[in-house]
Structure formats: C-alpha cells, structure tokens
Enzyme design. Sequence first.
Site, PDB file in Angstrom:
ATOM      1  N   GLU A 175      -5.660  58.231  23.226  1.00 13.97           N
ATOM      2  CA  GLU A 175      -6.201  58.620  21.959  1.00 13.97           C
ATOM      3  C   GLU A 175      -5.503  57.907  20.644  1.00 13.97           C
ATOM      4  O   GLU A 175      -5.431  58.406  19.531  1.00 13.97           O
ATOM      5  CB  GLU A 175      -5.994  59.969  21.919  1.00 13.97           C
ATOM      6  CG  GLU A 175      -6.572  60.793  23.236  1.00 13.97           C
ATOM      7  CD  GLU A 175      -8.313  61.292  22.829  1.00 13.97           C
ATOM      8  OE1 GLU A 175      -8.566  61.678  21.847  1.00 13.97           O
ATOM      9  OE2 GLU A 175      -9.274  60.933  23.873  1.00 13.97           O
ATOM     10  N   HIS A 250      -3.783  67.185  20.251  1.00 15.76           N
ATOM     11  CA  HIS A 250      -3.212  65.816  20.013  1.00 15.76           C
ATOM     12  C   HIS A 250      -1.799  66.148  19.760  1.00 15.76           C
ATOM     13  O   HIS A 250      -1.601  67.265  19.113  1.00 15.76           O
ATOM     14  CB  HIS A 250      -3.631  65.102  18.775  1.00 15.76           C
ATOM     15  CG  HIS A 250      -5.094  64.218  19.346  1.00 15.76           C
ATOM     16  ND1 HIS A 250      -6.285  64.332  18.518  1.00 15.76           N
ATOM     17  CD2 HIS A 250      -5.522  63.563  20.417  1.00 15.76           C
ATOM     18  CE1 HIS A 250      -7.052  63.658  19.238  1.00 15.76           C
ATOM     19  NE2 HIS A 250      -6.668  63.151  20.210  1.00 15.76           N
ATOM     20  N   CYS A 373      -5.069  63.332  10.518  1.00 22.11           N
ATOM     21  CA  CYS A 373      -6.255  62.794  11.358  1.00 22.11           C
ATOM     22  C   CYS A 373      -7.142  61.902  10.947  1.00 22.11           C
ATOM     23  O   CYS A 373      -7.625  60.908  11.601  1.00 22.11           O
ATOM     24  CB  CYS A 373      -7.159  63.799  11.926  1.00 22.11           C
ATOM     25  SG  CYS A 373      -6.264  65.221  12.699  1.00 22.11           S
TER      26      CYS A 373
HETATM   27  O1  SUG Z   1     -11.402  64.418  18.730  1.00 26.44           O
HETATM   28  N1  SUG Z   1     -13.195  66.469  16.428  1.00 26.44           N
HETATM   29  C1  SUG Z   1     -12.091  65.656  16.727  1.00 26.44           C
HETATM   30  C2  SUG Z   1     -10.779  65.683  15.806  1.00 26.44           C
HETATM   31  C3  SUG Z   1      -9.862  64.715  15.854  1.00 26.44           C
HETATM   32  C4  SUG Z   1      -8.592  64.956  15.112  1.00 26.44           C
HETATM   33  N2  SUG Z   1      -7.643  63.906  15.164  1.00 26.44           N
HETATM   34  C5  SUG Z   1      -6.236  64.008  15.412  1.00 26.44           C
HETATM   35  N3  SUG Z   1      -5.724  65.071  15.756  1.00 26.44           N
HETATM   36  N4  SUG Z   1      -5.595  62.945  15.143  1.00 26.44           N
HETATM   37  C6  SUG Z   1     -11.628  65.402  18.287  1.00 26.44           C
HETATM   38  O2  SUG Z   1     -11.487  66.482  18.830  1.00 26.44           O
HETATM   39  C7  SUG Z   1     -15.298  67.461  16.545  1.00 26.44           C
HETATM   40  C8  SUG Z   1     -16.791  66.907  16.656  1.00 26.44           C
HETATM   41  C9  SUG Z   1     -17.568  67.797  16.942  1.00 26.44           C
HETATM   42  O3  SUG Z   1     -17.614  69.094  17.250  1.00 26.44           O
HETATM   43  O4  SUG Z   1     -18.868  67.835  16.361  1.00 26.44           O
HETATM   44  C10 SUG Z   1     -14.291  66.388  17.199  1.00 26.44           C
HETATM   45  O5  SUG Z   1     -14.557  65.448  17.742  1.00 26.44           O
END
Ligand code: SUG
Length: 449
Positions: A175, A250, A373
Amino acid sequence: MTAHEVNFDGIVGPTHNYGGLAFGNVASMSHSQQTSNPKKAALQGLSKMRTLMDIGIPQAVLPPHERPNIPFLRSIGIEGRTDGDVIKSAANSHPELLVRAYSAAAMWTANAATVSPSPDCHDKKVHITPANLMSQLHRSQEAITTHAVLSRIFSDTDAFTVHKPLPSTPMLADEGAANHTRFCTSYGTPGVEFFVYGMTYSNPGSSPKKFPARQALEASEAIARLHQLSPESTLYAQQHPQTIDAGVFHNDVISVGNQNVFLYHESAFVDTKNTLTRLRNAFEASYQEPLIFVPVSVNQLTVQEAVDSYLFNSQIVSLPNGRMLLVAPQEALDSQRVKAVVDAIVGDSSNPIDDVRFFDLRESMHNGGGPACLRLRVVLTESEQGKMLQSVLMTEELHATLVSWVQRHYRDSLHPDDLRDPSLLRESRTALDELTQILELGSVYSFQK
Ligand code: SUG
C-alpha cells in the site's frame, strides 16, 4: 547535498463519491451512499497545496486516474458497443463493479508508491515502486496508471528508477508510503527507512481478525531489496492487529514521522517498546544524535479517538526556518481531548513542532483520507528536482489554472446512483484530457490512445 521534500498531492478526480468501498476503513464504511461534492473536494485539496506552497514547502501534483475505468470493466467481461453501453450494462447487471470502476481513490497518493531518496540507495538514484494496492478491487486499478504517470514525471533514468508494481498477490500486498517513514537529520543525508506491515506469511496467526491487513512484510522486504537499501538502516515493525481491527487500516492513521521526529500512539505496534529501541539505535548509529520521540498515550487518546480525529494523519513539515509545522485535519478541533494533545505537542519545547494549521478536507476525510493520505513525499536533491517534469510543480499560476479547471468541469453534487449517467463519463474525459495538456503529461489515459 541540499535536498528538499517535495509533496506530491493527488488532485481529487471529478467522480469523487461515497461508495463505501474500503472494508476496514470506518469513515468510508460509515459515509457509504452519501452525496459527495467533487468540486468542493478538489478545491479543498488545492487550497491545502496552495497554503503549503505559500509557506515555502515545495509542492507538486499527481493527476486523477481515468474514471470510469472502461478498460477495467471490459477486462472483466462487461461489454457494450460503445463505452456508454458498457456503463449501462454494468449499471443494470453489476452496480457493485460499476462503483469500483468509478472510484476516485487515486487522490490518496500516500498509497501511490514507496519512494527511497537517492542518498539511501546503493546506486544513488531515487527509487520509486508504485503500490499494487491489491487488497481492494477499487484501488488495485491504480497501479497501471500510477506507473505510467510516475514514469513520465521521473523519466530521466540516470537519476530515477521507477520500478514496476510488485506482483499482485496477498503475500506481496503493498500500500505504498502510507506504511513507510524515513528518518534523517537533513533530507540530503542517508536516512533510516522504517516499514510497517500488518501481516506476514511467516506468522499468519498474528494477523488481525476482523479487518484485512493491507501490507505484507514480504512486500516491504521486496521493496527494500529493489531500492538497494542498506540492511543496517532498514527496519520493519508489525502494526498492532487490534488497531487494524479498530479501523487503523494504514500505519499513517496511528503514527507520522519527519526528519528526526516521530509522533506515534503507544498502541501502534505489536511491541512498541522494542520498535522504538530499534529505531533509536539505528538512528543514533547513523547520526550520533537522538531521534525525538513524541508519544501519545492511551490515557491521552484512545485508538478510537485517534481514528475518529485522524490526528496522526497530520503532515509534519519542515519549515524554511528549521522548525516544524503540524498540518492537521480540522476534525482534530472537534474534541477537547484531541485539542489538548495538539496543544501539548506544540507547546513542548523538546520537539521542533511549534505550530499547527488546521485544514478543511472534509470531503476526503469522509472517505478516510486526511492531510497525509493526500500526499506522496519525494525527497529530491536540487539537481534531481531539475530533472523531473517541471510542469507538475505547483506555482501560483498552476494553482489558478487548476482552480479554474475544477470550477469549469466538476459537479457540485454526486450520489452513487448518478454513476449510471453516461454523461459523467464524457464530462470526466473532457476534464482529464484538458488536464494532461495543462500538466504536459502527454497521453496517459487509455481514451487518449
Ligand atoms: O484506501 N478510501 C481510501 C483512503 C486511503 C487513505 N490513505 C491513507 N491512509 N494513506 C482507502 O481506504 C474509500 C472509497 C469509497 O468508499 O468510495 C477509500 O478507498
């Protein structure tokens, strides 16, 4: 060697919506099926970039990906004479796949790649590995475009190596930088690279029980090999499985580091004490000076409060005056207890963080994406910065151009049901086509070929 950290923020795409797609990410799950505002989301992101640029932090952008992803839908047997027919067919028979083909999740560029700056790598090139993001179908589609875009931006192969994403299989689930922190004194000196994983095939019993662990130790080790990192300056630690089950999907939801500072929650790791000892020793062996730990205890904040506030998803950035700034989500102001922790961090003269700014990133936050993020950190020497594609570096002019581009092309309301409307496909392509011209990216999307 003078080097700077350049923050590459993802531009929020025109199809930003609340699909409830990320199992284990409590914000995404709890905002499922709500109406989003893509225009506001993109402007909130651009406003953060502009503020950081204005205070002297180098800033760049990464473009949204092609969504809806028609080649993806066709690759899994959803057909149609025209691309609009593919949308109709998916909407009628497989709405659960259509929403995944529409996700604007590429905005969270902390998951785009893992980056090792040149001083850390044996061949003294910057090494970049796009993340395969294989644990979630909507995110696994990002790897191909991320690879194409980063290869275009960092095309000078004498200075940069952009690797292919790791093979997409659970043992190599990756990731990106959301689980990677680099410690150093100044950016241009060789750093200590710290990889945090959620699962390992050598001890499957230690995985979380409720939600998926998205990062495998074996993936982090592969990246360290590819990036030619020195084993003495490379550390691995397991994220606590109970925190993953509490919504810490994460590591950047429970700890954040910058240069010689590490802000973390004491429940972050399986063996936090041992992890800190190893970090301290590796840092002191390189620099003969202490790493500055900024701990937050369970009494100060529960893991739940950390997840709700996203405090640890703040960016810590080094200011031109040598001090550090906490770039926090405004949700941290909603709770007196979180506010008290922020005040304590900023007021404590034993760490260099002496200011905080709160940002309204609510549109992204409702999908579980805070300030950290939204950015990929790329440490570059001045010479390397001169060799990357210059047109993605943020300037006052580029900011104004992007704001006007968003104003012209983005909707201010989008419900997951609206994804069945083929005009969104046309709007999105028109916007992205124009963007690649603004950013001089060439043809990175399939519809341009
Ligand atoms: O991968 N949300 C992302 C958020 C990523 C956050 N990144 C870090 N923490 N670095 C994920 O969970 C939600 C999309 C939706 O529900 O439509 C989403 O993919």
